[in-house]
Design an enzyme around this catalytic site. Sequence first.
Site, PDB file in Angstrom:
ATOM      1  N   LEU A  39       2.147  60.131 -32.656  1.00 41.59           N
ATOM      2  CA  LEU A  39       3.064  61.344 -31.954  1.00 41.59           C
ATOM      3  C   LEU A  39       4.375  61.257 -32.586  1.00 41.59           C
ATOM      4  O   LEU A  39       4.979  60.051 -32.509  1.00 41.59           O
ATOM      5  CB  LEU A  39       3.045  61.146 -30.347  1.00 41.59           C
ATOM      6  CG  LEU A  39       3.819  62.402 -29.592  1.00 41.59           C
ATOM      7  CD1 LEU A  39       2.875  63.456 -29.881  1.00 41.59           C
ATOM      8  CD2 LEU A  39       3.701  61.924 -27.992  1.00 41.59           C
ATOM      9  N   ASP A  40       4.877  62.575 -33.186  1.00 34.21           N
ATOM     10  CA  ASP A  40       6.106  62.287 -34.146  1.00 34.21           C
ATOM     11  C   ASP A  40       7.328  61.531 -33.004  1.00 34.21           C
ATOM     12  O   ASP A  40       7.273  61.898 -31.859  1.00 34.21           O
ATOM     13  CB  ASP A  40       6.402  63.639 -34.537  1.00 34.21           C
ATOM     14  CG  ASP A  40       5.562  64.031 -35.772  1.00 34.21           C
ATOM     15  OD1 ASP A  40       4.835  62.948 -36.393  1.00 34.21           O
ATOM     16  OD2 ASP A  40       5.179  65.258 -35.783  1.00 34.21           O
ATOM     17  N   ALA A  41       8.156  61.065 -33.645  1.00 33.93           N
ATOM     18  CA  ALA A  41       9.377  60.504 -32.995  1.00 33.93           C
ATOM     19  C   ALA A  41      10.099  61.720 -32.116  1.00 33.93           C
ATOM     20  O   ALA A  41      10.786  61.427 -31.074  1.00 33.93           O
ATOM     21  CB  ALA A  41      10.295  60.065 -33.825  1.00 33.93           C
ATOM     22  N   SER A  43       8.762  64.162 -30.911  1.00 39.38           N
ATOM     23  CA  SER A  43       7.899  64.658 -29.886  1.00 39.38           C
ATOM     24  C   SER A  43       7.712  63.824 -28.664  1.00 39.38           C
ATOM     25  O   SER A  43       7.796  62.552 -28.641  1.00 39.38           O
ATOM     26  CB  SER A  43       6.240  65.083 -30.295  1.00 39.38           C
ATOM     27  OG  SER A  43       6.576  65.992 -31.566  1.00 39.38           O
ATOM     28  N   ARG A 139       2.600  67.188 -38.025  1.00 40.93           N
ATOM     29  CA  ARG A 139       3.576  68.092 -37.631  1.00 40.93           C
ATOM     30  C   ARG A 139       2.601  69.482 -37.388  1.00 40.93           C
ATOM     31  O   ARG A 139       3.229  70.664 -37.443  1.00 40.93           O
ATOM     32  CB  ARG A 139       4.858  68.261 -38.255  1.00 40.93           C
ATOM     33  CG  ARG A 139       5.603  66.827 -38.308  1.00 40.93           C
ATOM     34  CD  ARG A 139       6.687  66.888 -38.957  1.00 40.93           C
ATOM     35  NE  ARG A 139       7.946  67.598 -38.400  1.00 40.93           N
ATOM     36  CZ  ARG A 139       8.682  67.130 -37.318  1.00 40.93           C
ATOM     37  NH1 ARG A 139       7.984  65.778 -36.807  1.00 40.93           N
ATOM     38  NH2 ARG A 139       9.292  67.804 -36.825  1.00 40.93           N
TER      39      ARG A 139
END
Length: 176
Positions: A39-41, A43, A139
Amino acid sequence: MLIRFNKPYGVLSQFTPEGRWTGLIDHIDLHGVYVAGRLDADSEGLLLLTDDGKEQARIADPRFKMEKTYLVQVEGLLSDAALTALARGVTLNDGPTLPARASAVQPPAELWPRNPPIRERKKIPTSWLELVIREGRNRQVRRMTAAVGLPTLRLIRTAVGPYKLDGLPTGTWQQI
């Protein structure tokens, strides 16, 4: 062991901090557990961790196409055309996405504040949608909403397969 963690904005999906982002070590004091899906930073929401390699693969490997559910705040007004395009799948620079489930939703009533807050423009409205995908490209959700003219402002993963966030406070974890 399987852990669910409500990842705040600005935390990497790894234990080691990097640059301006903090790591999981600041929130989870366990050894021998590994992230099952990134999970992206920038998000937020549900991140699963496990000490079982087979379980990690079952959750994270795209071959298993485990559904991931997101609440997405976008800039602009949702249209039926945008929802239909997201549901059919959109073409990104790395190829078409699989069909998704997309629906307009009301702003979540019990949502924790994001730090820092998202940018708000007085003359541009925002909308919320729920998007369920079976892929996990880099993403992907942000690129999908941008492809239909709705830039993502806030992205919160609420479920991975049968595992749900279900009111877990931001920055906290719980063994399932």
